[in-house]
Design a protein around this motif. Sequence first.
Motif, mmCIF file in Angstrom:
data_model
loop_
_atom_site.group_PDB
_atom_site.id
_atom_site.type_symbol
_atom_site.label_atom_id
_atom_site.label_comp_id
_atom_site.label_asym_id
_atom_site.label_seq_id
_atom_site.Cartn_x
_atom_site.Cartn_y
_atom_site.Cartn_z
ATOM 1 N N THR A 57 0.831 -1.207 0.000
ATOM 2 C CA THR A 57 0.000 0.000 0.000
ATOM 3 C C THR A 57 0.867 1.260 0.000
ATOM 4 O OG1 THR A 57 -1.752 -1.175 1.174
ATOM 5 C CG2 THR A 57 -1.824 1.226 1.241
ATOM 6 N N LEU A 58 1.924 1.263 0.815
ATOM 7 C CA LEU A 58 2.809 2.425 0.864
ATOM 8 C C LEU A 58 3.535 2.633 -0.471
ATOM 9 C CD1 LEU A 58 4.276 2.043 4.452
ATOM 10 C CD2 LEU A 58 2.617 3.741 3.666
ATOM 11 N N LEU A 59 3.903 1.546 -1.128
ATOM 12 C CA LEU A 59 4.548 1.653 -2.433
ATOM 13 C C LEU A 59 3.580 2.259 -3.458
ATOM 14 C CD1 LEU A 59 7.014 1.106 -4.216
ATOM 15 C CD2 LEU A 59 6.080 -1.176 -4.631
ATOM 16 N N LEU A 60 2.331 1.812 -3.416
ATOM 17 C CA LEU A 60 1.340 2.393 -4.325
ATOM 18 C C LEU A 60 1.074 3.859 -3.992
ATOM 19 C CD1 LEU A 60 -1.072 -0.607 -4.805
ATOM 20 C CD2 LEU A 60 0.277 0.532 -6.558
ATOM 21 N N LEU A 61 1.096 4.192 -2.708
ATOM 22 C CA LEU A 61 0.969 5.601 -2.311
ATOM 23 C C LEU A 61 2.107 6.402 -2.936
ATOM 24 C CD1 LEU A 61 0.048 8.045 -0.617
ATOM 25 C CD2 LEU A 61 1.276 7.053 1.319
ATOM 26 N N TYR A 62 3.308 5.897 -2.829
ATOM 27 C CA TYR A 62 4.486 6.569 -3.383
ATOM 28 C C TYR A 62 4.373 6.721 -4.905
ATOM 29 C CZ TYR A 62 9.284 6.985 -5.092
ATOM 30 O OH TYR A 62 10.408 7.375 -5.762
ATOM 31 N N ARG A 63 3.990 5.646 -5.570
ATOM 32 C CA ARG A 63 3.954 5.654 -7.037
ATOM 33 C C ARG A 63 2.763 6.394 -7.627
ATOM 34 N NH1 ARG A 63 5.447 -0.582 -8.554
ATOM 35 N NH2 ARG A 63 7.687 -0.420 -8.165
ATOM 36 N N ARG A 64 1.617 6.346 -6.958
ATOM 37 C CA ARG A 64 0.378 6.811 -7.582
ATOM 38 C C ARG A 64 -0.253 8.049 -6.949
ATOM 39 N NH1 ARG A 64 0.240 3.515 -11.867
ATOM 40 N NH2 ARG A 64 0.375 1.320 -11.400
ATOM 41 N N LEU A 65 0.407 8.634 -5.969
ATOM 42 C CA LEU A 65 -0.186 9.806 -5.321
ATOM 43 C C LEU A 65 -0.483 10.912 -6.335
ATOM 44 C CD1 LEU A 65 -1.148 11.105 -2.715
ATOM 45 C CD2 LEU A 65 1.161 12.006 -2.414
ATOM 46 N N GLY A 66 0.330 11.016 -7.366
ATOM 47 C CA GLY A 66 0.108 12.031 -8.387
ATOM 48 C C GLY A 66 -1.193 11.851 -9.149
ATOM 49 N N THR A 67 -1.770 10.655 -9.109
ATOM 50 C CA THR A 67 -3.030 10.410 -9.823
ATOM 51 C C THR A 67 -4.249 10.803 -8.999
ATOM 52 O OG1 THR A 67 -3.257 8.122 -9.041
ATOM 53 C CG2 THR A 67 -1.989 8.472 -11.070
ATOM 54 N N LEU A 68 -4.034 11.139 -7.744
ATOM 55 C CA LEU A 68 -5.137 11.547 -6.877
ATOM 56 C C LEU A 68 -5.761 12.823 -7.416
ATOM 57 C CD1 LEU A 68 -6.634 11.014 -4.159
ATOM 58 C CD2 LEU A 68 -4.909 12.469 -3.082
ATOM 59 N N ARG A 69 -7.066 12.792 -7.631
ATOM 60 C CA ARG A 69 -7.742 13.942 -8.244
ATOM 61 C C ARG A 69 -7.975 15.079 -7.269
ATOM 62 N NH1 ARG A 69 -11.831 10.135 -11.240
ATOM 63 N NH2 ARG A 69 -10.511 9.494 -12.960
ATOM 64 N N ALA A 70 -8.392 14.734 -6.055
ATOM 65 C CA ALA A 70 -8.714 15.780 -5.078
ATOM 66 C C ALA A 70 -8.030 15.468 -3.761
ATOM 67 C CB ALA A 70 -10.221 15.874 -4.871
ATOM 68 N N VAL A 71 -7.374 16.461 -3.203
ATOM 69 C CA VAL A 71 -6.667 16.300 -1.937
ATOM 70 C C VAL A 71 -7.627 15.858 -0.840
ATOM 71 C CG1 VAL A 71 -5.382 17.551 -0.172
ATOM 72 C CG2 VAL A 71 -4.873 17.938 -2.579
ATOM 73 N N THR A 72 -8.857 16.314 -0.899
ATOM 74 C CA THR A 72 -9.834 15.985 0.143
ATOM 75 C C THR A 72 -10.230 14.512 0.134
ATOM 76 O OG1 THR A 72 -11.606 16.672 -1.339
ATOM 77 C CG2 THR A 72 -10.795 18.311 0.243
ATOM 78 N N SER A 73 -9.957 13.810 -0.964
ATOM 79 C CA SER A 73 -10.327 12.396 -1.023
ATOM 80 C C SER A 73 -9.155 11.477 -0.686
ATOM 81 C CB SER A 73 -10.887 12.058 -2.406
ATOM 82 O OG SER A 73 -9.896 12.257 -3.396
ATOM 83 N N PHE A 74 -8.083 12.026 -0.105
ATOM 84 C CA PHE A 74 -6.885 11.236 0.175
ATOM 85 C C PHE A 74 -7.171 10.020 1.046
ATOM 86 C CE2 PHE A 74 -3.240 10.373 3.009
ATOM 87 C CZ PHE A 74 -2.366 9.870 2.064
#
Length: 177
Positions: A57-74
């Motif tokens: 999960t942490l690796l996916l957070l690292y790799r894919r955080l840029g794909t997050l559309r809205a900061v509020t949905s983190f």
Amino acid sequence: MTALAGAGRCDPSLIEAARGGDTEALVSLIAIAQPDIRRYAARNCRAADIDDAVPETLLLLYRRLGTLRAVTSFSAWLFAVARRACLRLLRRSAGMADAPADDVEMRLAHLAPDDIRIDLSRAIQSLPDHYREVILLRDIEELPIDEIVGVLGLTRESVKARIHRARLMIREYLIRD
């Protein structure tokens, strides 16, 4: 979503900075989210999968955080990533994407009734406590969903979801064993 409460309290500017490529912000975000992910994995993954689900999960957070559309949905996004990691590990440990019910039936067809009881007992004992409790009430004591809701003080949806997950875990245990 209380399982990721710490992740939900992250400063939006920290999340935005990490999304933008700030390495220090990303490291801070990972450090803040890690305990919440571990707590979620401990409640929703098999015990053997917890130590794999957290770094995945942490690796996916690292790799894919840029794909997050809205900061509020983190926190919701991170919750979904952790849930998928648990499910992926469960399927992987079964050796297949989805094991058809026939596989369980074929595996158990040649066993003596006492062996089936032992295997089923071991499968139930391998469940996390909150899943074991609901499966015992539903499948052993044969309580209706509404009574289980009253006994455990959960919502109807939570009870049904736990029953479903517990049965998946039991099925996985019986297939791999």
